[in-house]
Write a protein that holds these residues in place. Structure first.
Motif, PDB file in Angstrom:
ATOM      1  N   SER A  22     -56.021 -53.517 -37.830  1.00 33.73           N
ATOM      2  CA  SER A  22     -57.299 -53.159 -38.440  1.00 33.73           C
ATOM      3  C   SER A  22     -58.257 -52.542 -37.432  1.00 33.73           C
ATOM      4  CB  SER A  22     -57.943 -54.399 -39.079  1.00 33.73           C
ATOM      5  OG  SER A  22     -58.213 -55.384 -38.098  1.00 33.73           O
ATOM      6  N   ASP A  23     -58.105 -52.875 -36.149  1.00 37.65           N
ATOM      7  CA  ASP A  23     -59.021 -52.381 -35.119  1.00 37.65           C
ATOM      8  C   ASP A  23     -58.358 -51.485 -34.088  1.00 37.65           C
ATOM      9  OD1 ASP A  23     -61.085 -53.905 -36.246  1.00 37.65           O
ATOM     10  OD2 ASP A  23     -60.582 -55.663 -35.038  1.00 37.65           O
TER      11      ASP A  23
ATOM     12  N   SER B 239     -65.084 -50.971 -38.583  1.00 38.30           N
ATOM     13  CA  SER B 239     -64.542 -51.751 -37.477  1.00 38.30           C
ATOM     14  C   SER B 239     -65.309 -51.418 -36.205  1.00 38.30           C
ATOM     15  CB  SER B 239     -63.048 -51.446 -37.305  1.00 38.30           C
ATOM     16  OG  SER B 239     -62.580 -51.958 -36.069  1.00 38.30           O
TER      17      SER B 239
ATOM     18  N   HIS C 177     -62.993 -50.599 -33.188  1.00 37.07           N
ATOM     19  CA  HIS C 177     -62.318 -49.306 -33.295  1.00 37.07           C
ATOM     20  C   HIS C 177     -63.275 -48.162 -33.006  1.00 37.07           C
ATOM     21  CE1 HIS C 177     -60.805 -45.714 -35.489  1.00 37.07           C
ATOM     22  NE2 HIS C 177     -59.654 -46.109 -34.963  1.00 37.07           N
TER      23      HIS C 177
ATOM     24  N   SER D  41     -69.721 -52.471 -29.888  1.00 34.97           N
ATOM     25  CA  SER D  41     -68.747 -53.236 -30.665  1.00 34.97           C
ATOM     26  C   SER D  41     -69.313 -54.579 -31.095  1.00 34.97           C
ATOM     27  CB  SER D  41     -67.471 -53.436 -29.832  1.00 34.97           C
ATOM     28  OG  SER D  41     -66.563 -54.278 -30.506  1.00 34.97           O
TER      29      SER D  41
ATOM     30  N   ASN E  62     -60.943 -44.723 -39.017  1.00 36.67           N
ATOM     31  CA  ASN E  62     -61.457 -46.092 -38.979  1.00 36.67           C
ATOM     32  C   ASN E  62     -61.078 -46.841 -40.258  1.00 36.67           C
ATOM     33  OD1 ASN E  62     -63.538 -48.106 -37.695  1.00 36.67           O
ATOM     34  ND2 ASN E  62     -64.115 -47.944 -39.844  1.00 36.67           N
TER      35      ASN E  62
ATOM     36  N   SER F 215     -70.227 -55.751 -35.043  1.00 41.47           N
ATOM     37  CA  SER F 215     -69.559 -56.938 -35.583  1.00 41.47           C
ATOM     38  C   SER F 215     -70.567 -57.969 -36.066  1.00 41.47           C
ATOM     39  CB  SER F 215     -68.655 -57.555 -34.514  1.00 41.47           C
ATOM     40  OG  SER F 215     -67.649 -56.634 -34.107  1.00 41.47           O
TER      41      SER F 215
END
Length: 416
Positions: free
Chosen positions: A37-38, A221, A224, A284, A93, A288
């Protein structure tokens, strides 16, 4: 409730039956809650390779056209290249590059990107139509694929990309018409096209009379997006070494040339250090933790990173000027590139840190002020002398940040 179930409830497919006749039956989305996913994939890095050549051609164009008109044309090209790359990054992404259709599309986009790269240098000349058609095909083709990929599997994101397709279609008219017109028309037409593309994104791709798509709530993400952008920064720094390296080997070896090459290396190291030692992880972490990940990602990476990349490209042009004319009388274009490159870079980092952490880096503010001061005194310096001053400023700012981090007891893992 999973993310996909929530989106389906918000946009029930039974009320949008026409969607069922479109798109891929198999989901091409990245799997949730897995290592894929990342992860940045190798096919994404393959796409990035095309931009090494593109940035080299862009630096070559800027070096050969050091005038106010040339600067404006270069800004258009920088923003256009960045927009191509960052839109593709957004697509990968969400879509899984491990899936064969996605991988095939990325390879196709790479081929079109190669055509764009070869036409950059003469894009405001005889290759204008080639550049514009390739640009439009890449932008629209990628967006159409995204619309088809999302039609059955993510109604909310699908609605957004339909709006994106409409905005890009309007901008495409100006790209093509501008390419068919003389330079006096091409320049403003392409400026309008970029204004439409960047402006529509800043407005969340809203269309009058239709409900806003909720871009700020995009589930993206953070790792990512942050890693992809960081890798592009590495590519841009590598391109600067490529430009100065070719300039160095094309001239006879001399003490001044060796010192100029050393300064170019120092600039590259300082720029790398400023980005990766202190703040690369900040984006990042911020995405998140944010309740509006789309807004953070759009501002910090879609917009602000364009300033950072422009600073690196401008610095590579300045490094080449120092190598080829170390002791010549200072000219305004050379002074602008020597000061402007590091200045753009530090301003971009300042904005990036403010968006993702709401902190102001004092060291960067001091660096910007020192660069402005160096610019006012540039008339009494040679290109080599001014280049040395700007290099010292970059190194000082980088050292300041590292010393501050170490004294604060921040570990490598917690940096940013």
């Amino acid at each position: 409730m999973s993310r996909s179930e929530n989106k389906t409830q918000q946009h029930p497919l039974e009320h949008r039956a026409w969607i069922l006749r479109l798109g891929f039956r198999r989901s091409l989305l990245r799997p949730e809650d897995s290592e894929r996913s990342d992860r940045v994939t190798y096919i994404e890095l393959f796409f990035d390779l095309i931009f090494v050549f593109a940035l080299t051609q862009l630096s070559r164009y800027l070096y050969a056209n050091q005038s106010w008109v040339g600067a404006l044309e270069s800004i258009i090209l920088v923003l256009a290249l960045w927009w191509l790359w960052v839109y593709t990054t957004w697509v990968t992404n969400w879509l899984d590059p491990a899936k064969l259709p996605v991988r095939g599309v990325v390879i196709g986009l790479s081929l079109i990107g190669l055509v764009i790269s070869t036409s950059i240098y003469d894009s405001f000349g005889d290759q204008g139509l080639v550049f514009a058609i390739a640009y439009v095909v890449l932008q629209l083709g990628r967006t159409v694929f995204m619309v088809l990929a999302l039609a059955r599997h993510d109604p909310a994101l699908h609605a957004t990309f339909l709006r994106i397709l409409l905005w890009l279609s309007v901008a495409s008219v100006f790209w093509i018409v501008g390419a068919l017109m003389p330079l006096s028309i091409r320049l403003p037409a392409w400026l309008i096209a970029l204004a439409i593309e960047y402006g529509s994104a800043s407005l969340g791709f809203r269309i009058p009379g239709l409900k806003a798509p909720g871009v700020d709530d995009w589930d993206v993400s953070g790792p990512h997006i942050a890693e992809r952008s960081a890798l592009f920064v590495i590519i841009a720094v590598g391109e600067s070494f490529l430009v100065t390296g070719f300039a160095f080997v094309d001239q006879e070896a001399s003490a001044l040339g060796i010192f100029g090459l050393f300064l170019a290396f120092v600039n590259g190291v300082a720029m790398w250090w400023l980005y990766f030692d202190h703040g690369e992880q900040a984006g990042s972490k911020s995405i998140s933790a944010s309740s509006e990940p789309g807004r953070i990602a759009r501002l910090a990476y879609t917009y602000v990173h364009a300033i950072i990349i422009a600073g690196i490209v401008l610095t590579s042009v300045a490094d080449k000027s120092v190598l080829e004319h170390p002791e010549d009388a200072m000219t305004l274009p050379v002074a602008v590139t020597l000061v402007g490159g590091p200045l753009f870079y530090l301003v971009g980092l300042l904005l990036f840190r403010w968006i993702v952490t709401r902190t102001v880096l004092v060291s960067h503010l001091i660096g910007v002020a020192l660069l402005a001061l160096a610019g006012t005194a540039s008339a009494v310096m040679t290109p080599l002398g001014l280049g040395a001053v700007t290099s010292v400023i970059l190194v000082t700012v980088a050292a300041w940040e590292t010393i501050t981090r170490v004294h604060a007891g921040t570990t490598d893992d917690d940096a940013g």
